[in-house]
Design a protein around this motif. Structure first.
Motif: not given
Length: 237
Positions: A11-19, A28-30, A235-236
């Motif tokens: 996979m590509r690098a995945v990040s999820i920023e909540t709030g 969320a910014l994914i 993330a949650c």
């Protein structure tokens, strides 16, 4: 060798920023590689007329791309006075996918709208929207439960999506734009976190594919969604 240098099943690098935003009940910014999507969830104490009085909740979605999400500027759809066919198709897909993971009786007669705005596109924007959209939805539902407005969790399972395709004759996971634009076969796979299928969109883009290749892509999709579901839950947490 893939253009990015990734392994076939990587996979590509995945990040999820909540709030990420202040006002939405869930946001969320994914980031999946260079594809970045802002997802927000809004709770409304109403439902569409066709289910009013049924006791069922509703989850729907809207999707859009910023003018410079791509290499060249796209005209805002609002300026033309209507949404394009691609936009309508994608937002219906997002809504269908997210509803599949919701117990609408437990949600109660209210609507949650998930807005997905593509800030930067590098392939797989609909998949990133579904994956990030579920996180925003989860955060909104958490607020309902904390307030006591919902007594049992209406979310059945995480819902995530990933693209797979045949690139240079090989099955690959999570296509970025250089691969997507040249893939012989391209597909989007939407699954629950427990592996149950929700929807598969798959087509030949210049070459046909065999049942064995289809099975290989399905295996890659299951691996990718498993990783995405883990990222969603983390993330949650």
């Amino acid at each position: 060798m893939r253009p990015s240098g990734r392994e076939l099943s990587e996979m590509r690098a995945v990040s999820i920023e909540t709030g990420f935003t202040k006002h939405a009940e869930g946001s969320a910014l994914i980031k999946m590689g260079d594809t970045h999507v802002l997802c927000t969830a809004t709770i409304e104490e109403r439902v569409p007329p066709f289910i009013k009085g049924s006791g069922l909740g509703w989850v729907t979605a809207e999707y859009g791309m910023l003018p410079r999400a791509t290499n060249t500027r796209m005209r805002r759809e609002a300026a033309s006075g209507k949404q394009g066919g691609r936009t309508v198709e994608i937002q219906r897909l997002i809504g269908r996918a997210l509803r599949a993971g919701v117990d609408r009786v437990a949600l109660g007669e209210r609507q949650i709208t998930v807005d997905c705005d593509v800030l930067q596109a590098d392939g797989g924007t609909r998949c990133a929207s579904i994956t990030g959209g579920w996180v925003a939805l989860r955060l909104a539902v958490d607020k309902l439960m904390k307030a006591g407005d919902v007594t049992s969790n209406p979310l059945i399972s995480p819902v995530a999506a990933v693209s797979c395709g045949i690139y240079a004759g090989q099955p690959v996971l999570d296509l970025d734009y250089p691969e997507d634009s040249e893939a012989g076969v391209d597909g989007n796979f939407i699954l629950m976190g427990d592996g149950q299928l929700i929807e598969i969109q798959m087509s030949a883009e210049g070459s046909t594919f065999s049942r064995d290749q289809m099975n290989s892509l399905m295996d890659l999709a299951e691996k990718g969604v498993g990783e995405l579901a883990a990222a969603q839950l983390a993330a949650c947490a």
